[in-house]
Motif scaffolding. Structure first.
Motif, PDB file in Angstrom:
ATOM      1  N   TRP A  62      29.751  79.540  98.355  1.00 19.55           N
ATOM      2  CA  TRP A  62      29.531  78.101  98.236  1.00 19.55           C
ATOM      3  C   TRP A  62      28.121  77.757  98.707  1.00 19.55           C
ATOM      4  O   TRP A  62      27.558  78.402  99.588  1.00 19.55           O
ATOM      5  N   VAL A  63      27.569  76.691  98.120  1.00 21.49           N
ATOM      6  CA  VAL A  63      26.200  76.278  98.405  1.00 21.49           C
ATOM      7  C   VAL A  63      26.199  74.964  99.178  1.00 21.49           C
ATOM      8  O   VAL A  63      26.956  74.042  98.870  1.00 21.49           O
ATOM      9  N   GLY A  64      25.352  74.903 100.190  1.00 23.17           N
ATOM     10  CA  GLY A  64      25.331  73.735 101.068  1.00 23.17           C
ATOM     11  C   GLY A  64      24.399  72.642 100.605  1.00 23.17           C
ATOM     12  O   GLY A  64      23.503  72.214 101.349  1.00 23.17           O
ATOM     13  N   ASP A  65      24.600  72.148  99.391  1.00 23.97           N
ATOM     14  CA  ASP A  65      23.763  71.054  98.898  1.00 23.97           C
ATOM     15  C   ASP A  65      24.570  69.776  98.672  1.00 23.97           C
ATOM     16  O   ASP A  65      24.129  68.863  97.983  1.00 23.97           O
ATOM     17  N   GLY A  66      25.764  69.714  99.251  1.00 28.19           N
ATOM     18  CA  GLY A  66      26.571  68.505  99.164  1.00 28.19           C
ATOM     19  C   GLY A  66      27.514  68.433  97.988  1.00 28.19           C
ATOM     20  O   GLY A  66      28.298  67.487  97.869  1.00 28.19           O
ATOM     21  N   ARG A  67      27.482  69.430  97.088  1.00 28.02           N
ATOM     22  CA  ARG A  67      28.396  69.404  95.943  1.00 28.02           C
ATOM     23  C   ARG A  67      29.840  69.554  96.424  1.00 28.02           C
ATOM     24  O   ARG A  67      30.099  70.111  97.495  1.00 28.02           O
ATOM     25  N   VAL A  68      30.775  69.057  95.640  1.00 27.05           N
ATOM     26  CA  VAL A  68      32.186  69.058  96.026  1.00 27.05           C
ATOM     27  C   VAL A  68      32.901  70.240  95.392  1.00 27.05           C
ATOM     28  O   VAL A  68      32.768  70.484  94.186  1.00 27.05           O
ATOM     29  N   TYR A  69      33.671  70.958  96.213  1.00 28.65           N
ATOM     30  CA  TYR A  69      34.491  72.074  95.744  1.00 28.65           C
ATOM     31  C   TYR A  69      35.961  71.656  95.868  1.00 28.65           C
ATOM     32  O   TYR A  69      36.475  71.513  96.975  1.00 28.65           O
ATOM     33  N   PRO A  70      36.651  71.443  94.738  1.00 32.88           N
ATOM     34  CA  PRO A  70      38.067  71.050  94.792  1.00 32.88           C
ATOM     35  C   PRO A  70      38.996  72.260  94.675  1.00 32.88           C
ATOM     36  O   PRO A  70      38.677  73.250  94.013  1.00 32.88           O
ATOM     37  N   PHE A 109      46.132  72.996  97.922  1.00 33.54           N
ATOM     38  CA  PHE A 109      46.709  73.746  99.037  1.00 33.54           C
ATOM     39  C   PHE A 109      48.014  73.080  99.448  1.00 33.54           C
ATOM     40  O   PHE A 109      48.030  71.906  99.830  1.00 33.54           O
ATOM     41  N   ASP A 110      49.122  73.803  99.332  1.00 37.05           N
ATOM     42  CA  ASP A 110      50.430  73.316  99.772  1.00 37.05           C
ATOM     43  C   ASP A 110      50.752  71.940  99.192  1.00 37.05           C
ATOM     44  O   ASP A 110      51.204  71.040  99.887  1.00 37.05           O
ATOM     45  N   GLY A 111      50.487  71.756  97.914  1.00 30.97           N
ATOM     46  CA  GLY A 111      50.809  70.496  97.253  1.00 30.97           C
ATOM     47  C   GLY A 111      49.793  69.394  97.451  1.00 30.97           C
ATOM     48  O   GLY A 111      49.980  68.281  96.944  1.00 30.97           O
ATOM     49  N   ALA A 112      48.716  69.666  98.177  1.00 31.35           N
ATOM     50  CA  ALA A 112      47.690  68.651  98.430  1.00 31.35           C
ATOM     51  C   ALA A 112      46.455  68.945  97.598  1.00 31.35           C
ATOM     52  O   ALA A 112      46.097  70.107  97.370  1.00 31.35           O
ATOM     53  N   ALA A 113      45.796  67.872  97.140  1.00 30.60           N
ATOM     54  CA  ALA A 113      44.510  68.012  96.463  1.00 30.60           C
ATOM     55  C   ALA A 113      43.426  67.966  97.530  1.00 30.60           C
ATOM     56  O   ALA A 113      43.256  66.956  98.225  1.00 30.60           O
ATOM     57  N   VAL A 114      42.707  69.065  97.671  1.00 32.47           N
ATOM     58  CA  VAL A 114      41.694  69.187  98.721  1.00 32.47           C
ATOM     59  C   VAL A 114      40.313  69.216  98.070  1.00 32.47           C
ATOM     60  O   VAL A 114      40.099  69.925  97.085  1.00 32.47           O
ATOM     61  N   SER A 115      39.401  68.420  98.601  1.00 35.87           N
ATOM     62  CA  SER A 115      38.006  68.446  98.139  1.00 35.87           C
ATOM     63  C   SER A 115      37.113  68.660  99.352  1.00 35.87           C
ATOM     64  O   SER A 115      37.268  67.995 100.375  1.00 35.87           O
ATOM     65  N   VAL A 116      36.189  69.606  99.217  1.00 28.91           N
ATOM     66  CA  VAL A 116      35.339  70.005 100.334  1.00 28.91           C
ATOM     67  C   VAL A 116      33.879  69.937  99.913  1.00 28.91           C
ATOM     68  O   VAL A 116      33.509  70.425  98.842  1.00 28.91           O
ATOM     69  N   ALA A 117      33.064  69.321 100.753  1.00 32.19           N
ATOM     70  CA  ALA A 117      31.619  69.284 100.533  1.00 32.19           C
ATOM     71  C   ALA A 117      30.930  69.929 101.721  1.00 32.19           C
ATOM     72  O   ALA A 117      31.274  69.665 102.873  1.00 32.19           O
TER      73      ALA A 117
END
Length: 286
Positions: free
Chosen positions: A73-81, A84-92
């Motif tokens: 993953w790249v630390g430029d603020g882009r979102v990685y969806p 996990f366990d039935g939840a929609a997770v988005s990480v920046a």
């Protein structure tokens, strides 16, 4: 011998009152049980969402240092969806090197940041000077007294720290910093990069505007290059050791949890701690 009619009426009233009281008690117990069930369900949903968001943070910590470049993953603020366990997770993930460091940024960088965030040139220059005065070590004589006098005139019972910022929130104590301005610039400031200028390869747009010497054409070229990188499988940008992570998890019923963490990766052998958490915050509020 038959009872008088009056006695039979009183007994009937007592029975009716007893039935009414029993109904009220049963109704109260039913409401209480339902409330407790709703609270339990809410707490369970919040716990699920929290741990899903925490899983997002843990996944980001691994993915930033993934040994396979194609998966890194790249630390430029882009979102990685992901799910996990039935939840929609988005990480920046944002490399702290791309942010404006309150303790080491040049006055020009600070001024350009405040101007890009909405202040006019004069107000941005004044606020940048106050930030520099806050973080600078004490100066002799009248200058130190003048610093405290300005705060006293504004009704503050304190003066500049005359030392490095210990937290991002401390910026709110600087004379001239408003809650609205702080909320706008908080995502692009740091105290952990140690750099005079943000890294243009990972700087968020507001921090990118704070970099001196970039004309509009250069800014557009940088943004275009980063847009191309965002579509590639393994963009070769960013490489800092300190990253901010924002993980948000949303369940199907709308329950939401947010965790924000700042993590510094550490070199070492197999027995060394691979990273250190510099900040951990649950929720978006500062």
């Amino acid at each position: 011998m038959r009872r008088p009619v009056r006695q039979r009426g009183v007994a009937l009233l007592l029975v009716l009152w007893a039935c009414t009281l029993l109904a009220i008690l049963l109704g109260g117990y039913a409401v209480l049980a339902r409330t407790q069930a709703l609270q339990t369900r809410y707490q369970f949903a919040q716990t699920r969402a929290h741990y899903a968001a925490e899983a997002g943070v843990m996944r980001a910590i691994y993915a930033v240092e993934d040994p396979l470049p194609l998966r890194r993953w790249v630390g430029d603020g882009r979102v990685y969806p992901f799910r996990f366990d039935g939840a929609a997770v988005s990480v920046a993930v944002t490399d702290e090197g791309g942010k404006v460091d309150l303790n080491t940024a040049t006055p020009e960088v600070l001024q350009r940041l405040f101007h890009a965030a909405g202040l006019d040139i004069a107000a941005a220059n004044e606020l940048a000077a106050r930030v520099v005065a806050w973080r600078s070590f004490p100066r002799p004589g009248i200058e130190l007294a003048d610093d405290r006098a300005a705060y006293a005139a504004a009704g503050r019972d304190y003066g500049p720290r005359h030392g490095p910022f210990a937290s991002l929130q401390e910026l709110q104590l600087v004379l001239g910093m408003t809650p609205q301005l702080y909320r706008k610039i908080e995502p692009v400031i740091t105290i952990w990069s140690g750099q005079a200028f943000p890294d243009p390869n990972t700087a968020p747009p507001l921090a990118l505007a704070a970099i001196p010497g970039l004309d509009p054409q250069q800014l557009q070229a940088l943004k275009a290059a980063r847009e191309r990188n965002s579509r590639e499988a393994a963009p070769a940008i960013g490489g800092g050791i300190t990253h901010s992570i924002r993980a948000e998890a949303v369940l199907a019923d709308g329950t939401r949890a947010v965790i924000r963490a700042t993590v510094r990766f550490q070199a070492g052998g197999m027995t060394a701690q691979p990273y250190r958490v510099l900040r951990w915050q649950e929720g978006d509020e500062e």
